[in-house]
Design a protein around this motif. Structure first.
Motif, PDB file in Angstrom:
ATOM      1  N   THR A  11       0.811  -1.213   0.000  1.00 54.43           N
ATOM      2  CA  THR A  11       0.000   0.000   0.000  1.00 54.43           C
ATOM      3  C   THR A  11       0.849   1.270   0.000  1.00 54.43           C
ATOM      4  OG1 THR A  11      -1.756  -1.180   1.144  1.00 54.43           O
ATOM      5  CG2 THR A  11      -1.859   1.215   1.192  1.00 54.43           C
ATOM      6  N   LEU A  12       1.772   1.411   0.927  1.00 58.05           N
ATOM      7  CA  LEU A  12       2.601   2.618   1.012  1.00 58.05           C
ATOM      8  C   LEU A  12       3.491   2.790  -0.221  1.00 58.05           C
ATOM      9  CD1 LEU A  12       3.385   5.120   2.635  1.00 58.05           C
ATOM     10  CD2 LEU A  12       5.094   3.712   3.804  1.00 58.05           C
ATOM     11  N   PRO A  13       4.180   1.739  -0.698  1.00 56.58           N
ATOM     12  CA  PRO A  13       4.966   1.908  -1.921  1.00 56.58           C
ATOM     13  C   PRO A  13       4.124   2.333  -3.122  1.00 56.58           C
ATOM     14  CG  PRO A  13       5.646  -0.082  -0.802  1.00 56.58           C
ATOM     15  CD  PRO A  13       4.428   0.434  -0.084  1.00 56.58           C
ATOM     16  N   LEU A  14       2.926   1.782  -3.263  1.00 62.48           N
ATOM     17  CA  LEU A  14       2.055   2.179  -4.373  1.00 62.48           C
ATOM     18  C   LEU A  14       1.617   3.636  -4.237  1.00 62.48           C
ATOM     19  CD1 LEU A  14      -0.143  -0.997  -4.881  1.00 62.48           C
ATOM     20  CD2 LEU A  14       1.530  -0.030  -6.478  1.00 62.48           C
ATOM     21  N   LEU A  17       4.659   5.814  -5.171  1.00 64.06           N
ATOM     22  CA  LEU A  17       4.830   5.807  -6.628  1.00 64.06           C
ATOM     23  C   LEU A  17       3.757   6.636  -7.319  1.00 64.06           C
ATOM     24  CD1 LEU A  17       5.890   2.212  -7.686  1.00 64.06           C
ATOM     25  CD2 LEU A  17       7.231   4.310  -7.742  1.00 64.06           C
ATOM     26  N   PHE A  18       2.527   6.508  -6.861  1.00 63.33           N
ATOM     27  CA  PHE A  18       1.455   7.317  -7.436  1.00 63.33           C
ATOM     28  C   PHE A  18       1.779   8.798  -7.285  1.00 63.33           C
ATOM     29  CE2 PHE A  18      -2.399   9.824  -6.840  1.00 63.33           C
ATOM     30  CZ  PHE A  18      -3.021   9.618  -8.067  1.00 63.33           C
ATOM     31  N   ALA A  19       2.276   9.191  -6.122  1.00 65.37           N
ATOM     32  CA  ALA A  19       2.589  10.597  -5.865  1.00 65.37           C
ATOM     33  C   ALA A  19       3.703  11.102  -6.787  1.00 65.37           C
ATOM     34  CB  ALA A  19       2.976  10.791  -4.401  1.00 65.37           C
ATOM     35  N   LEU A  70      12.453   1.405  -6.287  1.00 64.57           N
ATOM     36  CA  LEU A  70      11.783   2.053  -5.162  1.00 64.57           C
ATOM     37  C   LEU A  70      10.612   1.207  -4.677  1.00 64.57           C
ATOM     38  CD1 LEU A  70      11.543   4.548  -3.345  1.00 64.57           C
ATOM     39  CD2 LEU A  70      10.113   5.572  -5.105  1.00 64.57           C
ATOM     40  N   PHE A  71       9.808   0.719  -5.609  1.00 70.41           N
ATOM     41  CA  PHE A  71       8.654  -0.099  -5.245  1.00 70.41           C
ATOM     42  C   PHE A  71       9.086  -1.414  -4.604  1.00 70.41           C
ATOM     43  CE2 PHE A  71       5.601  -3.447  -6.253  1.00 70.41           C
ATOM     44  CZ  PHE A  71       4.503  -2.966  -5.554  1.00 70.41           C
ATOM     45  N   VAL A  72       9.992  -2.125  -5.251  1.00 73.91           N
ATOM     46  CA  VAL A  72      10.404  -3.451  -4.760  1.00 73.91           C
ATOM     47  C   VAL A  72      11.089  -3.344  -3.396  1.00 73.91           C
ATOM     48  CG1 VAL A  72      11.942  -5.406  -5.209  1.00 73.91           C
ATOM     49  CG2 VAL A  72      10.549  -4.467  -7.063  1.00 73.91           C
ATOM     50  N   LEU A  73      12.025  -2.427  -3.264  1.00 72.04           N
ATOM     51  CA  LEU A  73      12.774  -2.312  -2.012  1.00 72.04           C
ATOM     52  C   LEU A  73      11.899  -1.827  -0.861  1.00 72.04           C
ATOM     53  CD1 LEU A  73      16.032  -0.862  -3.512  1.00 72.04           C
ATOM     54  CD2 LEU A  73      15.840  -3.056  -2.316  1.00 72.04           C
ATOM     55  N   SER A  74      11.044  -0.839  -1.111  1.00 70.84           N
ATOM     56  CA  SER A  74      10.198  -0.371  -0.016  1.00 70.84           C
ATOM     57  C   SER A  74       9.178  -1.440   0.382  1.00 70.84           C
ATOM     58  CB  SER A  74       9.521   0.950  -0.370  1.00 70.84           C
ATOM     59  OG  SER A  74       8.782   0.847  -1.548  1.00 70.84           O
ATOM     60  N   ALA A  75       8.666  -2.196  -0.574  1.00 69.18           N
ATOM     61  CA  ALA A  75       7.759  -3.297  -0.236  1.00 69.18           C
ATOM     62  C   ALA A  75       8.492  -4.378   0.558  1.00 69.18           C
ATOM     63  CB  ALA A  75       7.143  -3.885  -1.502  1.00 69.18           C
ATOM     64  N   MET A  76       9.737  -4.668   0.183  1.00 68.39           N
ATOM     65  CA  MET A  76      10.527  -5.656   0.942  1.00 68.39           C
ATOM     66  C   MET A  76      10.740  -5.204   2.379  1.00 68.39           C
ATOM     67  SD  MET A  76      13.484  -6.826  -1.744  1.00 68.39           S
ATOM     68  CE  MET A  76      14.463  -7.589  -0.460  1.00 68.39           C
ATOM     69  N   VAL A  77      11.113  -3.945   2.554  1.00 65.23           N
ATOM     70  CA  VAL A  77      11.351  -3.428   3.912  1.00 65.23           C
ATOM     71  C   VAL A  77      10.066  -3.504   4.727  1.00 65.23           C
ATOM     72  CG1 VAL A  77      11.953  -1.370   5.255  1.00 65.23           C
ATOM     73  CG2 VAL A  77      13.326  -1.996   3.253  1.00 65.23           C
ATOM     74  N   LEU A  78       8.947  -3.108   4.146  1.00 67.28           N
ATOM     75  CA  LEU A  78       7.678  -3.181   4.870  1.00 67.28           C
ATOM     76  C   LEU A  78       7.253  -4.613   5.173  1.00 67.28           C
ATOM     77  CD1 LEU A  78       5.773  -0.357   3.039  1.00 67.28           C
ATOM     78  CD2 LEU A  78       6.102  -0.498   5.508  1.00 67.28           C
ATOM     79  N   ALA A  85      10.190  -0.369   9.783  1.00 69.46           N
ATOM     80  CA  ALA A  85      10.130   0.135   8.411  1.00 69.46           C
ATOM     81  C   ALA A  85       9.891   1.644   8.343  1.00 69.46           C
ATOM     82  CB  ALA A  85       9.052  -0.604   7.620  1.00 69.46           C
ATOM     83  N   ILE A  86       8.878   2.142   9.010  1.00 71.18           N
ATOM     84  CA  ILE A  86       8.549   3.565   8.908  1.00 71.18           C
ATOM     85  C   ILE A  86       9.665   4.438   9.480  1.00 71.18           C
ATOM     86  CG2 ILE A  86       6.895   5.378   9.533  1.00 71.18           C
ATOM     87  CD1 ILE A  86       5.942   3.342   7.342  1.00 71.18           C
ATOM     88  N   PRO A  87      10.184   4.139  10.682  1.00 65.92           N
ATOM     89  CA  PRO A  87      11.324   4.941  11.157  1.00 65.92           C
ATOM     90  C   PRO A  87      12.526   4.846  10.210  1.00 65.92           C
ATOM     91  CG  PRO A  87      10.416   3.673  12.967  1.00 65.92           C
ATOM     92  CD  PRO A  87       9.719   3.213  11.720  1.00 65.92           C
ATOM     93  N   ALA A  88      12.766   3.673   9.637  1.00 67.27           N
ATOM     94  CA  ALA A  88      13.874   3.516   8.692  1.00 67.27           C
ATOM     95  C   ALA A  88      13.640   4.366   7.456  1.00 67.27           C
ATOM     96  CB  ALA A  88      14.046   2.050   8.305  1.00 67.27           C
ATOM     97  N   PHE A  89      12.411   4.386   6.935  1.00 70.43           N
ATOM     98  CA  PHE A  89      12.096   5.215   5.768  1.00 70.43           C
ATOM     99  C   PHE A  89      12.372   6.690   6.055  1.00 70.43           C
ATOM    100  CE2 PHE A  89       8.637   2.147   4.025  1.00 70.43           C
ATOM    101  CZ  PHE A  89       9.624   1.372   3.431  1.00 70.43           C
ATOM    102  N   VAL A  90      11.927   7.156   7.214  1.00 75.41           N
ATOM    103  CA  VAL A  90      12.109   8.567   7.563  1.00 75.41           C
ATOM    104  C   VAL A  90      13.599   8.907   7.656  1.00 75.41           C
ATOM    105  CG1 VAL A  90      11.731  10.305   9.356  1.00 75.41           C
ATOM    106  CG2 VAL A  90       9.868   8.762   8.695  1.00 75.41           C
TER     107      VAL A  90
END
Length: 125
Positions: A11-14, A17-19, A70-78, A85-90
């Motif tokens: 959900t978050l990676p999509l 990407l949409f943004a 971006l999509f694959v890696l962020s989905a893997m982390v999540l 995941a969220i603190p790591a993303f920030v």
């Protein structure tokens, strides 16, 4: 109905990407040059690029090149590291932009490549 871990991880990676695709589509359609919102190293006005530059891409090829990893890696982390995941993303998002602001050559830097490489480092180390 409870969402599966896979669905929640996509959900978050999509959304991200949409943004970035929406920003590029609108700027292309309206012929707006957003490069000045990129990171401009060691200049105060360049600090805004830490937040905005991952949403700005030079052309469609640049955007496409960033989108898949971006999509694959962020989905893997999540999926695999949900708790952090969220603190790591920030941290990755902000530190990659800050590193460009401190160390990069004097030019406008745009794109999500720093975020992508930060995710690569997180996944592999």
């Amino acid at each position: 109905m409870k969402q599966s871990n896979l669905t929640r991880s996509l959900t978050l990676p999509l959304f991200f990407l949409f943004a970035i695709w929406a920003v590029h589509s609108i700027s292309t359609f309206l012929m707006i040059d957003l490069d000045h919102y990129g990171v401009r190293p060691r200049q105060i006005e360049g600090l805004r690029g830490i937040f905005f530059s991952p949403f700005i891409h030079a052309d469609w090829g640049h955007l496409i090149s960033n989108s898949t990893p971006l999509f694959v890696l962020s989905a893997m982390v999540l999926f695999f590291y949900r708790r952090v995941a969220i603190p790591a993303f920030v941290v990755i998002y902000l530190l990659s932009g800050a590193a460009v602001w401190v160390f990069a050559r004097p030019a406008h830097h745009i794109g999500a490549s720093g975020f992508v490489y930060g995710l690569v480092a997180f996944v592999f180390w």
